[in-house]
Scaffold this active site. Sequence first.
Site, PDB file in Angstrom:
ATOM      1  N   GLU A 177     -20.942  33.268  15.277  1.00 30.28           N
ATOM      2  CA  GLU A 177     -20.093  32.099  14.979  1.00 30.28           C
ATOM      3  C   GLU A 177     -18.778  32.166  15.758  1.00 30.28           C
ATOM      4  O   GLU A 177     -18.013  31.219  15.762  1.00 30.28           O
ATOM      5  CB  GLU A 177     -19.845  31.994  13.470  1.00 30.28           C
ATOM      6  CG  GLU A 177     -19.147  33.167  12.802  1.00 30.28           C
ATOM      7  CD  GLU A 177     -20.079  34.324  12.421  1.00 30.28           C
ATOM      8  OE1 GLU A 177     -21.027  34.623  13.187  1.00 30.28           O
ATOM      9  OE2 GLU A 177     -19.839  34.948  11.370  1.00 30.28           O
ATOM     10  N   SER A 227     -23.614  44.915  14.550  1.00 30.44           N
ATOM     11  CA  SER A 227     -23.091  46.181  14.029  1.00 30.44           C
ATOM     12  C   SER A 227     -24.147  46.895  13.169  1.00 30.44           C
ATOM     13  O   SER A 227     -25.070  46.263  12.642  1.00 30.44           O
ATOM     14  CB  SER A 227     -21.823  45.914  13.219  1.00 30.44           C
ATOM     15  OG  SER A 227     -22.128  45.031  12.170  1.00 30.44           O
ATOM     16  N   CYS A 282     -21.577  47.320  23.775  1.00 25.12           N
ATOM     17  CA  CYS A 282     -22.298  48.378  23.063  1.00 25.12           C
ATOM     18  C   CYS A 282     -22.613  49.536  23.994  1.00 25.12           C
ATOM     19  O   CYS A 282     -22.940  50.618  23.541  1.00 25.12           O
ATOM     20  CB  CYS A 282     -23.581  47.836  22.459  1.00 25.12           C
ATOM     21  SG  CYS A 282     -24.755  47.366  23.717  1.00 25.12           S
TER      22      CYS A 282
HETATM   23  P1  NAD Z   1     -21.828  41.676  13.602  1.00 25.02           P
HETATM   24  O1  NAD Z   1     -22.773  42.653  12.998  1.00 25.02           O
HETATM   25  O2  NAD Z   1     -20.566  41.379  12.890  1.00 25.02           O
HETATM   26  O3  NAD Z   1     -22.555  40.257  13.792  1.00 25.02           O
HETATM   27  C1  NAD Z   1     -23.813  40.139  14.446  1.00 25.02           C
HETATM   28  C2  NAD Z   1     -24.552  38.932  13.891  1.00 25.02           C
HETATM   29  O4  NAD Z   1     -24.812  39.146  12.495  1.00 25.02           O
HETATM   30  C3  NAD Z   1     -23.767  37.631  13.991  1.00 25.02           C
HETATM   31  O5  NAD Z   1     -24.648  36.598  14.334  1.00 25.02           O
HETATM   32  C4  NAD Z   1     -23.206  37.450  12.593  1.00 25.02           C
HETATM   33  O6  NAD Z   1     -23.015  36.100  12.245  1.00 25.02           O
HETATM   34  C5  NAD Z   1     -24.284  38.069  11.717  1.00 25.02           C
HETATM   35  N1  NAD Z   1     -23.741  38.637  10.476  1.00 25.02           N
HETATM   36  C6  NAD Z   1     -22.505  39.150  10.275  1.00 25.02           C
HETATM   37  N2  NAD Z   1     -22.374  39.585   9.006  1.00 25.02           N
HETATM   38  C7  NAD Z   1     -23.549  39.348   8.391  1.00 25.02           C
HETATM   39  C8  NAD Z   1     -24.046  39.581   7.057  1.00 25.02           C
HETATM   40  N3  NAD Z   1     -23.287  40.156   6.122  1.00 25.02           N
HETATM   41  N4  NAD Z   1     -25.308  39.227   6.781  1.00 25.02           N
HETATM   42  C9  NAD Z   1     -26.081  38.654   7.717  1.00 25.02           C
HETATM   43  N5  NAD Z   1     -25.677  38.398   8.988  1.00 25.02           N
HETATM   44  C10 NAD Z   1     -24.424  38.740   9.331  1.00 25.02           C
HETATM   45  O7  NAD Z   1     -21.548  42.187  15.095  1.00 25.02           O
HETATM   46  P2  NAD Z   1     -20.521  41.587  16.155  1.00 25.02           P
HETATM   47  O8  NAD Z   1     -19.136  41.938  15.747  1.00 25.02           O
HETATM   48  O9  NAD Z   1     -20.837  40.162  16.467  1.00 25.02           O
HETATM   49  O10 NAD Z   1     -20.933  42.428  17.457  1.00 25.02           O
HETATM   50  C11 NAD Z   1     -20.395  43.695  17.751  1.00 25.02           C
HETATM   51  C12 NAD Z   1     -21.330  44.793  17.319  1.00 25.02           C
HETATM   52  O11 NAD Z   1     -22.593  44.624  17.955  1.00 25.02           O
HETATM   53  C13 NAD Z   1     -20.864  46.167  17.734  1.00 25.02           C
HETATM   54  O12 NAD Z   1     -21.110  47.060  16.676  1.00 25.02           O
HETATM   55  C14 NAD Z   1     -21.722  46.503  18.935  1.00 25.02           C
HETATM   56  O13 NAD Z   1     -21.909  47.875  19.191  1.00 25.02           O
HETATM   57  C15 NAD Z   1     -22.996  45.856  18.553  1.00 25.02           C
HETATM   58  N6  NAD Z   1     -23.854  45.604  19.699  1.00 25.02           N
HETATM   59  C16 NAD Z   1     -24.961  46.380  19.835  1.00 25.02           C
HETATM   60  C17 NAD Z   1     -25.799  46.190  20.923  1.00 25.02           C
HETATM   61  C18 NAD Z   1     -27.031  47.035  21.093  1.00 25.02           C
HETATM   62  O14 NAD Z   1     -27.860  46.694  21.907  1.00 25.02           O
HETATM   63  N7  NAD Z   1     -27.181  48.110  20.354  1.00 25.02           N
HETATM   64  C19 NAD Z   1     -25.495  45.201  21.864  1.00 25.02           C
HETATM   65  C20 NAD Z   1     -24.357  44.420  21.684  1.00 25.02           C
HETATM   66  C21 NAD Z   1     -23.539  44.628  20.582  1.00 25.02           C
END
Ligand code: NAD
Length: 500
Positions: A177, A227, A282
């Site tokens: 979002e 995350s 990441c």
């Molecule tokens: P995030 O976990 O906050 O959000 C990711 C997605 O999950 C978003 O679409 C969000 O709307 C949704 N989301 C958030 N809270 C939720 C909940 N309680 N229930 C259901 N859905 C929910 O992550 P972010 O801040 O957007 O991205 C950064 C994180 O992503 C970092 O931890 C990074 O390391 C990780 N990441 C990992 C990779 C990989 O390949 N391992 C790649 C890119 C980013």
Amino acid sequence: MTRELTHFIGGEHVAGTSGRFSDVYDPSTGEVQARVPLATAAEVQAAIANAEEAQIAWGATNPQKRARVLLKFLELIAEAAPELAKTLSREHGKTYEDSLGDIQRGVEVIEFAAGAPHLLKGEYSTGAGTGIDVYSMRQPLGVVAGITPFNFPAMIPLWKIGPAIAAGNAFILKPSERDPSVPLRIAELFLEAGLPAGVLNVVNGDKESVDAILHDDRVHAVGFVGSTPIAQYIYETAAQNGKRAQCFGGAKNHMIIMPDADLDQAADALIGAGYGSAGERCMAISVAVPVGRQTADALAVKLAERVVALRVGPALAEGVDYGPLVSADALARVEGYIQKGIDEGAQLLADGRGYTVEGYESGFYLGPTLFDHVTTDMTVYKEEVFGPVLFIARADDFEQALAMATDHEYGNGVSIFTRDGDAARDFAARVNVGMVGVNVPIPVPIAYHTFGGWKKSGFGDLNQHGPDAFRFYTKTKTVTSRWLSHDLKEGASFVIPTMH
Ligand code: NAD
């Protein structure tokens, strides 16, 4: 009046009806530039119904015709890339060149997925018994979904959409979002490329929309990136609801610098991999592990010299090395970790807090921060910081450095810089991490290999892109057939057929 974004369902922009919105910021200025609707479960269900209907004809379309849509999309996205990169920079805060890279790494997976006719070829064994042939085919799952993070708003959606639709599925994307405009534009471009309406839907939202996806029986697979706590939640909930799931989480990537490494090369690599995109990758390197005191002392000096020269500024300004963090919350969180590092006794060599850019005083900027003498018991060593902060954690020898990367609870990426082939080979074989770089600081595999971390960085069995993506988005059916050219009367058999 604040611009209002939409969902993209059934080939059309659809206004949100929930009355709930999330602000979309320009991190460079700190101002709200739009608001995005947060879908209700009913809106998600409508998108799934649309996708389910569209998938029937799309799944029956031959793979070569499906691939042609991807090939046309590649032409369109090449034309749109400059405009798309600007939008991406404005919502995310990464530099224009880095946004072009974000798009390009996604494009490379679309290029790979356009090989679907070949990648979906099954297996065939003729004459497995008298008159018996056995063949396996890969069939689409139906409706599948992707839930993606803010930090690669082009690349990660494309990694999921490409293989999924090339394999004949319909797709529901729930992007972050925080920067939803690029995913919406990608959906428009696919429609323009000839993808039938409803095969790709973008539903904007938060936990409510994600839960609606996870609890809907019509969705057969969920791919998540974000995350670790959310990755684990989505993996477990999807599995409880009988879905296939691959969920990739956070990271704490180490780079081991051996005493024989070229230290200037290693320092440059660390600066790019540690501070590029404000450390919001990441695959960013966040822990430098120099081996031996001499290496550590020399490396710390080289890093400190380079850090002060970094240029931090608005995402679309010329000559900027990295831009702001994505949000005020992210900035506050990373600043909190810097304080924690000081409190825990790490040595602060450069403090990026309080960084301001003239004319952009409300932007979410953080200057480059560098710590030395970080130890494995510190919170700042154990947890993902996700900002422009590099931690030097010294090791006495190769075995200790290897153990640090191996024992860390995250296992996304790791790298070793050395001139010693034996050490590099031994390291790559023994380290308990999914993606390894040898003299390469960000070892993101190319599109036709697979991408995925281990331990708390990845939940599920199959990786993203490469051959695994086609395995994830298809189910295998195996047919055993018998056609006899002569009359054979064997009578009924009551034992299991074997090749005895
Ligand atoms: P995030 O976990 O906050 O959000 C990711 C997605 O999950 C978003 O679409 C969000 O709307 C949704 N989301 C958030 N809270 C939720 C909940 N309680 N229930 C259901 N859905 C929910 O992550 P972010 O801040 O957007 O991205 C950064 C994180 O992503 C970092 O931890 C990074 O390391 C990780 N990441 C990992 C990779 C990989 O390949 N391992 C790649 C890119 C980013």
